[in-house]
Design a protein around this motif. Structure first.
Motif, PDB file in Angstrom:
ATOM      1  N   GLU A 171       0.824  -1.205   0.000  1.00 43.58           N
ATOM      2  CA  GLU A 171       0.000   0.000   0.000  1.00 43.58           C
ATOM      3  C   GLU A 171       0.861   1.260   0.000  1.00 43.58           C
ATOM      4  O   GLU A 171       0.582   2.216  -0.724  1.00 43.58           O
ATOM      5  CB  GLU A 171      -0.960   0.013   1.204  1.00 43.58           C
ATOM      6  CG  GLU A 171      -2.003  -1.082   1.170  1.00 43.58           C
ATOM      7  CD  GLU A 171      -1.468  -2.436   1.653  1.00 43.58           C
ATOM      8  OE1 GLU A 171      -0.384  -2.498   2.280  1.00 43.58           O
ATOM      9  OE2 GLU A 171      -2.138  -3.442   1.364  1.00 43.58           O
ATOM     10  N   GLU A 172       1.919   1.260   0.817  1.00 39.13           N
ATOM     11  CA  GLU A 172       2.819   2.421   0.867  1.00 39.13           C
ATOM     12  C   GLU A 172       3.525   2.618  -0.470  1.00 39.13           C
ATOM     13  O   GLU A 172       3.655   3.743  -0.953  1.00 39.13           O
ATOM     14  CB  GLU A 172       3.876   2.238   1.967  1.00 39.13           C
ATOM     15  CG  GLU A 172       3.335   2.320   3.369  1.00 39.13           C
ATOM     16  CD  GLU A 172       4.365   1.886   4.413  1.00 39.13           C
ATOM     17  OE1 GLU A 172       5.423   1.331   4.037  1.00 39.13           O
ATOM     18  OE2 GLU A 172       4.098   2.105   5.601  1.00 39.13           O
ATOM     19  N   ALA A 173       3.989   1.538  -1.066  1.00 42.79           N
ATOM     20  CA  ALA A 173       4.688   1.629  -2.356  1.00 42.79           C
ATOM     21  C   ALA A 173       3.743   2.098  -3.443  1.00 42.79           C
ATOM     22  O   ALA A 173       4.109   2.947  -4.273  1.00 42.79           O
ATOM     23  CB  ALA A 173       5.295   0.280  -2.720  1.00 42.79           C
ATOM     24  N   ALA A 174       2.521   1.570  -3.459  1.00 43.12           N
ATOM     25  CA  ALA A 174       1.533   1.984  -4.465  1.00 43.12           C
ATOM     26  C   ALA A 174       1.219   3.473  -4.317  1.00 43.12           C
ATOM     27  O   ALA A 174       1.150   4.202  -5.311  1.00 43.12           O
ATOM     28  CB  ALA A 174       0.263   1.153  -4.332  1.00 43.12           C
ATOM     29  N   LEU A 175       1.043   3.929  -3.087  1.00 45.72           N
ATOM     30  CA  LEU A 175       0.733   5.339  -2.854  1.00 45.72           C
ATOM     31  C   LEU A 175       1.911   6.229  -3.269  1.00 45.72           C
ATOM     32  O   LEU A 175       1.714   7.272  -3.903  1.00 45.72           O
ATOM     33  CB  LEU A 175       0.369   5.585  -1.395  1.00 45.72           C
ATOM     34  CG  LEU A 175      -0.010   7.027  -1.037  1.00 45.72           C
ATOM     35  CD1 LEU A 175      -1.179   7.518  -1.897  1.00 45.72           C
ATOM     36  CD2 LEU A 175      -0.342   7.124   0.438  1.00 45.72           C
ATOM     37  N   ALA A 176       3.128   5.838  -2.955  1.00 42.12           N
ATOM     38  CA  ALA A 176       4.308   6.627  -3.346  1.00 42.12           C
ATOM     39  C   ALA A 176       4.396   6.721  -4.867  1.00 42.12           C
ATOM     40  O   ALA A 176       4.610   7.810  -5.420  1.00 42.12           O
ATOM     41  CB  ALA A 176       5.578   6.014  -2.764  1.00 42.12           C
ATOM     42  N   PHE A 177       4.219   5.591  -5.557  1.00 40.05           N
ATOM     43  CA  PHE A 177       4.271   5.637  -7.019  1.00 40.05           C
ATOM     44  C   PHE A 177       3.142   6.503  -7.561  1.00 40.05           C
ATOM     45  O   PHE A 177       3.348   7.297  -8.475  1.00 40.05           O
ATOM     46  CB  PHE A 177       4.206   4.239  -7.643  1.00 40.05           C
ATOM     47  CG  PHE A 177       4.257   4.306  -9.143  1.00 40.05           C
ATOM     48  CD1 PHE A 177       5.467   4.491  -9.791  1.00 40.05           C
ATOM     49  CD2 PHE A 177       3.100   4.228  -9.905  1.00 40.05           C
ATOM     50  CE1 PHE A 177       5.523   4.598 -11.178  1.00 40.05           C
ATOM     51  CE2 PHE A 177       3.146   4.335 -11.284  1.00 40.05           C
ATOM     52  CZ  PHE A 177       4.361   4.518 -11.924  1.00 40.05           C
ATOM     53  N   TRP A 178       1.951   6.362  -7.009  1.00 41.17           N
ATOM     54  CA  TRP A 178       0.802   7.134  -7.476  1.00 41.17           C
ATOM     55  C   TRP A 178       1.067   8.636  -7.318  1.00 41.17           C
ATOM     56  O   TRP A 178       0.776   9.421  -8.217  1.00 41.17           O
ATOM     57  CB  TRP A 178      -0.457   6.728  -6.726  1.00 41.17           C
ATOM     58  CG  TRP A 178      -1.666   7.470  -7.207  1.00 41.17           C
ATOM     59  CD1 TRP A 178      -2.448   8.321  -6.484  1.00 41.17           C
ATOM     60  CD2 TRP A 178      -2.233   7.427  -8.512  1.00 41.17           C
ATOM     61  NE1 TRP A 178      -3.451   8.813  -7.272  1.00 41.17           N
ATOM     62  CE2 TRP A 178      -3.345   8.280  -8.521  1.00 41.17           C
ATOM     63  CE3 TRP A 178      -1.895   6.752  -9.682  1.00 41.17           C
ATOM     64  CZ2 TRP A 178      -4.133   8.476  -9.654  1.00 41.17           C
ATOM     65  CZ3 TRP A 178      -2.681   6.952 -10.815  1.00 41.17           C
ATOM     66  CH2 TRP A 178      -3.784   7.800 -10.783  1.00 41.17           C
ATOM     67  N   ARG A 179       1.631   9.027  -6.194  1.00 41.63           N
ATOM     68  CA  ARG A 179       1.932  10.446  -5.988  1.00 41.63           C
ATOM     69  C   ARG A 179       2.958  10.941  -7.002  1.00 41.63           C
ATOM     70  O   ARG A 179       2.836  12.043  -7.531  1.00 41.63           O
ATOM     71  CB  ARG A 179       2.413  10.679  -4.562  1.00 41.63           C
ATOM     72  CG  ARG A 179       1.281  10.575  -3.570  1.00 41.63           C
ATOM     73  CD  ARG A 179       1.748  10.740  -2.151  1.00 41.63           C
ATOM     74  NE  ARG A 179       0.600  10.785  -1.259  1.00 41.63           N
ATOM     75  CZ  ARG A 179       0.659  10.517   0.023  1.00 41.63           C
ATOM     76  NH1 ARG A 179       1.813  10.206   0.602  1.00 41.63           N
ATOM     77  NH2 ARG A 179      -0.429  10.574   0.761  1.00 41.63           N
ATOM     78  N   LEU A 180       3.972  10.139  -7.282  1.00 41.66           N
ATOM     79  CA  LEU A 180       4.955  10.512  -8.304  1.00 41.66           C
ATOM     80  C   LEU A 180       4.295  10.619  -9.675  1.00 41.66           C
ATOM     81  O   LEU A 180       4.526  11.578 -10.416  1.00 41.66           O
ATOM     82  CB  LEU A 180       6.081   9.475  -8.362  1.00 41.66           C
ATOM     83  CG  LEU A 180       7.035   9.441  -7.182  1.00 41.66           C
ATOM     84  CD1 LEU A 180       7.885   8.177  -7.234  1.00 41.66           C
ATOM     85  CD2 LEU A 180       7.901  10.689  -7.159  1.00 41.66           C
ATOM     86  N   PHE A 181       3.465   9.645  -9.993  1.00 35.86           N
ATOM     87  CA  PHE A 181       2.781   9.631 -11.280  1.00 35.86           C
ATOM     88  C   PHE A 181       1.849  10.831 -11.421  1.00 35.86           C
ATOM     89  O   PHE A 181       1.870  11.531 -12.426  1.00 35.86           O
ATOM     90  CB  PHE A 181       1.996   8.322 -11.436  1.00 35.86           C
ATOM     91  CG  PHE A 181       1.155   8.278 -12.678  1.00 35.86           C
ATOM     92  CD1 PHE A 181       1.747   8.058 -13.910  1.00 35.86           C
ATOM     93  CD2 PHE A 181      -0.213   8.465 -12.609  1.00 35.86           C
ATOM     94  CE1 PHE A 181       0.976   8.021 -15.062  1.00 35.86           C
ATOM     95  CE2 PHE A 181      -0.987   8.442 -13.749  1.00 35.86           C
ATOM     96  CZ  PHE A 181      -0.398   8.205 -14.982  1.00 35.86           C
ATOM     97  N   ARG A 182       1.047  11.069 -10.405  1.00 33.44           N
ATOM     98  CA  ARG A 182       0.089  12.199 -10.447  1.00 33.44           C
ATOM     99  C   ARG A 182       0.818  13.528 -10.570  1.00 33.44           C
ATOM    100  O   ARG A 182       0.402  14.400 -11.304  1.00 33.44           O
ATOM    101  CB  ARG A 182      -0.780  12.207  -9.193  1.00 33.44           C
ATOM    102  CG  ARG A 182      -1.766  11.076  -9.109  1.00 33.44           C
ATOM    103  CD  ARG A 182      -2.957  11.239  -9.990  1.00 33.44           C
ATOM    104  NE  ARG A 182      -3.714  12.392  -9.499  1.00 33.44           N
ATOM    105  CZ  ARG A 182      -4.699  12.965 -10.164  1.00 33.44           C
ATOM    106  NH1 ARG A 182      -5.038  12.507 -11.332  1.00 33.44           N
ATOM    107  NH2 ARG A 182      -5.336  13.993  -9.679  1.00 33.44           N
ATOM    108  N   THR A 183       1.922  13.695  -9.856  1.00 36.11           N
ATOM    109  CA  THR A 183       2.697  14.924  -9.937  1.00 36.11           C
ATOM    110  C   THR A 183       3.229  15.117 -11.363  1.00 36.11           C
ATOM    111  O   THR A 183       3.175  16.217 -11.908  1.00 36.11           O
ATOM    112  CB  THR A 183       3.853  14.910  -8.924  1.00 36.11           C
ATOM    113  OG1 THR A 183       3.289  14.783  -7.622  1.00 36.11           O
ATOM    114  CG2 THR A 183       4.698  16.164  -9.007  1.00 36.11           C
ATOM    115  N   GLY A 184       3.688  14.027 -11.983  1.00 34.74           N
ATOM    116  CA  GLY A 184       4.160  14.094 -13.358  1.00 34.74           C
ATOM    117  C   GLY A 184       3.051  14.477 -14.316  1.00 34.74           C
ATOM    118  O   GLY A 184       3.264  15.250 -15.254  1.00 34.74           O
TER     119      GLY A 184
END
Length: 190
Positions: A171-184
């Motif tokens: 869950e933490e890894a998915a959220l971190a990737f999602w935040r990076l993706f959304r910011t991009g």
């Protein structure tokens, strides 16, 4: 050799199981064709009849798992809020976590370059198909679809490799990737 022959299919299944068992116990670079033959209970010539090397065998053995990861990535909704990872993305990281030791071996410093390349290829193809169907984040119209898909696939494989090496929850890894993706995505939208 006829790959549709049931005997060939059974032999390949035994070889795939053998390489995955061995990969859980030791680094890929230390797995020999002789050890594979012994574990699969076939002769060494039979191993070479089906696979030219350990890397091609391990890539084939992980194909179903890679396909599941690619499908989950392509299902990810692009409009989920930044503070909560989309369900398919969490599912993707949970699938990787279920095979965490194998992914550590495959994507680690002594892993399989062919496996990492295959994973990027599958992710790129799934994402490109999704983008071609009109399900692409806004703001990327000036970037070719294939290049955008390859960029995201490479980023996701890189994050997965880092995460399986360092640990943490899916869950933490998915959220971190999602935040990076959304910011991009937001940066691209201007």
């Amino acid at each position: 050799m006829n790959s549709d022959d049931p005997r060939a299919q059974r032999t390949r299944a035994r070889l795939k199981a053998a390489v995955l068992e061995l990969a859980l116990q030791q680094e890929l670079g230390t797995i020999t064709m002789s050890a594979l033959a012994k574990r699969a209970e076939v002769n060494r010539a039979t191993v070479y009849l089906h696979y030219s090397d350990v890397d091609s065998l391990v890539t084939d053995a992980m194909e179903d798992t890679v396909a599941a990861v690619a499908r989950a990535a392509a299902l990810c909704p692009l409009d989920a809020p930044r503070g909560r990872a989309p369900g398919p993305l969490v599912e993707l990281f949970e699938q990787v976590a279920a095979n965490g030791q194998l992914y550590r071996r495959m994507l680690g410093p002594h892993g399989s370059a062919r496996f990492g390349a295959r994973m990027r290829e599958r992710l790129t193809a799934e994402l490109a198909r999704r983008f071609a169907d009109g399900r692409r984040p806004p703001g990327w119209e000036d970037v070719p679809v294939g290049m955008h898909a390859a960029y995201l696939a490479g980023a996701l494989v890189g994050v997965i490799a880092h995460w399986v090496a360092d640990g943490g929850s899916a869950e933490e890894a998915a959220l971190a990737f999602w935040r990076l993706f959304r910011t991009g995505c937001q940066a691209a939208a201007g």
